[in-house]
Design a protein around this motif. Structure first.
Motif, mmCIF file in Angstrom:
data_model
loop_
_atom_site.group_PDB
_atom_site.id
_atom_site.type_symbol
_atom_site.label_atom_id
_atom_site.label_comp_id
_atom_site.label_asym_id
_atom_site.label_seq_id
_atom_site.Cartn_x
_atom_site.Cartn_y
_atom_site.Cartn_z
ATOM 1 N N VAL A 167 -42.679 65.198 9.465
ATOM 2 C CA VAL A 167 -43.162 64.023 10.357
ATOM 3 C C VAL A 167 -42.403 63.795 11.443
ATOM 4 O O VAL A 167 -41.120 64.261 11.491
ATOM 5 C CB VAL A 167 -43.158 62.626 9.517
ATOM 6 N N SER A 168 -42.733 63.392 12.583
ATOM 7 C CA SER A 168 -42.186 63.076 13.789
ATOM 8 C C SER A 168 -41.437 61.694 13.819
ATOM 9 O O SER A 168 -42.478 60.888 13.728
ATOM 10 C CB SER A 168 -42.756 63.360 15.145
ATOM 11 N N VAL A 169 -40.358 61.397 13.914
ATOM 12 C CA VAL A 169 -39.577 60.136 13.696
ATOM 13 C C VAL A 169 -39.505 59.561 15.327
ATOM 14 O O VAL A 169 -39.045 58.481 15.482
ATOM 15 C CB VAL A 169 -38.244 60.175 13.126
ATOM 16 N N GLY A 170 -40.014 60.223 16.418
ATOM 17 C CA GLY A 170 -39.655 59.637 17.500
ATOM 18 C C GLY A 170 -40.977 58.743 18.103
ATOM 19 O O GLY A 170 -41.988 58.704 17.254
ATOM 20 N N GLY A 171 -40.842 57.803 19.154
ATOM 21 C CA GLY A 171 -41.597 56.773 19.435
ATOM 22 C C GLY A 171 -41.574 55.768 18.549
ATOM 23 O O GLY A 171 -41.046 55.559 17.526
ATOM 24 N N LEU A 172 -42.353 54.747 19.242
ATOM 25 C CA LEU A 172 -42.317 53.488 18.309
ATOM 26 C C LEU A 172 -43.763 53.273 17.807
ATOM 27 O O LEU A 172 -44.001 52.144 17.074
ATOM 28 C CB LEU A 172 -42.017 52.201 19.491
ATOM 29 N N PHE A 173 -44.791 54.055 18.049
ATOM 30 C CA PHE A 173 -46.026 54.044 17.791
ATOM 31 C C PHE A 173 -46.558 55.179 17.110
ATOM 32 O O PHE A 173 -46.176 56.392 17.456
ATOM 33 C CB PHE A 173 -46.969 53.485 18.955
ATOM 34 N N SER A 174 -47.593 55.196 16.214
ATOM 35 C CA SER A 174 -48.409 56.535 16.012
ATOM 36 C C SER A 174 -49.281 56.658 17.164
ATOM 37 O O SER A 174 -49.338 56.030 18.018
ATOM 38 C CB SER A 174 -49.081 56.114 14.612
ATOM 39 N N ALA A 175 -49.911 58.159 17.219
ATOM 40 C CA ALA A 175 -50.658 58.498 18.353
ATOM 41 C C ALA A 175 -51.812 57.691 18.403
ATOM 42 O O ALA A 175 -52.414 57.351 19.467
ATOM 43 C CB ALA A 175 -51.143 59.946 17.797
ATOM 44 N N ASN A 176 -52.400 57.116 17.212
ATOM 45 C CA ASN A 176 -53.534 56.422 17.556
ATOM 46 C C ASN A 176 -53.435 54.984 18.130
ATOM 47 O O ASN A 176 -54.334 54.031 18.092
ATOM 48 C CB ASN A 176 -54.492 56.450 16.323
ATOM 49 N N GLN A 177 -52.256 54.682 18.027
ATOM 50 C CA GLN A 177 -51.754 53.170 18.339
ATOM 51 C C GLN A 177 -50.911 52.811 19.669
ATOM 52 O O GLN A 177 -50.973 51.848 20.132
ATOM 53 C CB GLN A 177 -50.617 52.651 17.336
ATOM 54 N N GLN A 178 -50.662 54.168 20.222
ATOM 55 C CA GLN A 178 -50.042 53.950 21.365
ATOM 56 C C GLN A 178 -50.794 53.135 22.526
ATOM 57 O O GLN A 178 -50.282 52.401 23.260
ATOM 58 C CB GLN A 178 -49.683 55.364 22.123
ATOM 59 N N LEU A 179 -51.956 53.580 22.726
ATOM 60 C CA LEU A 179 -52.837 52.933 24.076
ATOM 61 C C LEU A 179 -53.787 51.808 23.414
ATOM 62 O O LEU A 179 -54.504 51.228 24.301
ATOM 63 C CB LEU A 179 -53.608 53.880 24.637
ATOM 64 N N ALA A 180 -53.601 51.550 21.927
ATOM 65 C CA ALA A 180 -54.390 50.559 21.509
ATOM 66 C C ALA A 180 -54.110 49.119 22.101
ATOM 67 O O ALA A 180 -52.804 48.954 22.144
ATOM 68 C CB ALA A 180 -54.494 50.723 19.990
ATOM 69 N N LEU A 190 -45.757 49.340 14.511
ATOM 70 C CA LEU A 190 -44.322 49.220 15.176
ATOM 71 C C LEU A 190 -43.270 48.985 14.277
ATOM 72 O O LEU A 190 -42.168 49.506 14.454
ATOM 73 C CB LEU A 190 -44.646 48.155 16.320
ATOM 74 N N LEU A 191 -43.539 47.841 13.240
ATOM 75 C CA LEU A 191 -42.397 47.689 12.454
ATOM 76 C C LEU A 191 -42.186 48.968 11.525
ATOM 77 O O LEU A 191 -40.921 49.254 11.008
ATOM 78 C CB LEU A 191 -42.728 46.692 11.553
ATOM 79 N N TRP A 192 -42.950 49.786 11.093
ATOM 80 C CA TRP A 192 -42.965 50.890 10.284
ATOM 81 C C TRP A 192 -42.094 52.120 11.337
ATOM 82 O O TRP A 192 -41.275 52.786 10.674
ATOM 83 C CB TRP A 192 -44.352 51.345 10.186
ATOM 84 N N HIS A 193 -42.097 52.090 12.502
ATOM 85 C CA HIS A 193 -41.397 52.961 13.314
ATOM 86 C C HIS A 193 -39.956 52.509 13.751
ATOM 87 O O HIS A 193 -39.378 53.229 14.282
ATOM 88 C CB HIS A 193 -42.138 53.553 14.285
ATOM 89 N N LEU A 194 -39.623 51.308 13.463
ATOM 90 C CA LEU A 194 -38.722 50.668 14.265
ATOM 91 C C LEU A 194 -37.252 51.237 13.597
ATOM 92 O O LEU A 194 -36.398 50.976 14.246
ATOM 93 C CB LEU A 194 -38.888 49.203 14.120
#
Length: 330
Positions: A167-180, A190-194
């Motif tokens: 898995v990639s731990v970069g970013g604050l959102f999953s790919a399907n949530q970045q522009l949502a 967001l809380l999951w990636h924080l």
């Protein structure tokens, strides 16, 4: 107290004006402007612009005017809450910063909470249990935290996250949530990636404050008033927490001056490595592209937060340390 606050507010206003002058002047020191940088980028991509087009762009952006005229126009807009339009993005600066500002504040607040939440109890324990096994362990970990740059730790986390867990731990959102749009699902994502970027940002600061807290508390524990408190029969817990810890908290209060701008800028290098949509990479990009209005706004915001943080830090120090007198802060 009121006189002191009014005097400090007056000095703060003068400092902010000086920050605007220095910021605007330094950002215009390079011999190239946004149009020159844009033309070079366009030429590199095979779509060069003519000299007439470049002159038209400078006229549209007001870059052909004297520097003091550009500064006065920018300062007049800032005074009304209008920070201008970004050259590169073609949108108001406030819209460009947009969600990045709130994401940066959330990320930095989490890092500050983790830093203080770990550094305070560990520093107290290391001072009270000096030369114990726990003290040696925390000292060793603290030296590692100080020696290892945060961006290197970020690269290590990225590597092992991809290699071991796929898995990639970069970013604050999953790919399907970045522009949502913002929904409950996006907040949960967001809380999951924080946690990962928060822990990476907090590591070096935690190690540094642990060492500072330990050293200051050790110095306070040797004071005569601590010996007197023990001789009067006070419990060890009360002896330690009543006054020595409070006096040793001065370094924590003094860090407020740079914690507020840190909440906005974050760590630029870590944000770039982890692909975090924060203000730091936006500032770096604006400086590289000579987007002066965007860069000036971000730097001005950092300067104002530094001034406010310094004032808050002085007030907190007066509150937690009775030895500090108003006359000594003048």
């Amino acid at each position: 107290m009121l006189t002191y606050l009014l005097r400090r507010l007056g000095l703060a206003a003068i400092t902010v004006v000086a920050i605007t002058i220095v910021t605007f002047g330094i950002l215009h020191l390079p011999p190239v402007d946004f149009v020159t940088a844009y033309a070079a980028q366009a030429a590199a991509s095979g779509s060069a612009i003519s000299a007439a087009e470049a002159d038209a762009m400078r006229l549209a952006y007001g870059l052909n005017q004297p520097l003091w005229v550009q500064y006065w126009k920018w300062l007049s807009m800032v005074a009304t809450g209008d920070f201008g339009r970004s050259f590169e993005y073609g949108r108001p600066v406030t819209e460009v910063i947009g969600d990045r500002l709130w994401l940066t504040i959330l990320l930095s607040l989490g890092a500050i909470v983790v830093t203080w939440g770990l550094a305070l109890p560990i520093g107290i324990y290391s001072a009270v249990r000096q030369y114990s096994i726990g003290d040696y362990i925390f000292t060793f970990i603290g030296f590692i935290g100080l020696a290892v740059p945060n961006f290197l730790l970020a690269l290590i986390v990225l590597y092992f996250g991809q290699r071991w867990f796929g898995v990639s731990v970069g970013g604050l959102f999953s790919a399907n949530q970045q522009l949502a749009p913002w929904t409950w699902a996006k907040v949960v994502d967001l809380l999951w990636h924080l946690p990962v970027p928060v822990l990476i940002l907090a590591l070096a600061g935690t190690a540094q404050l642990v060492r500072i807290m330990r050293a200051n508390l050790l110095d306070e524990l040797r004071r005569p008033y601590v010996v007197t408190a023990r001789a009067r029969g006070l419990t060890e817990r009360r002896v330690i927490l009543k006054y020595p810890v409070r006096a040793a908290l001065n370094p924590f209060a003094s860090t407020i001056g740079y914690l507020l701008p840190f909440m906005v800028s974050g760590s630029v290098i870590i944000s770039v490595v982890l692909s975090l949509p924060t203000v730091g990479p936006l500032l770096l990009r604006s400086l590289l592209s000579q987007d002066m209005l965007l860069a000036s706004t971000i730097i001005l915001l950092l300067g104002v937060l530094t001034v406010v943080g310094t004032l808050v830090s002085d007030l907190v120090l007066m509150w937690i340390d009775p030895r500090i007198r108003l006359g000594q802060l003048r």
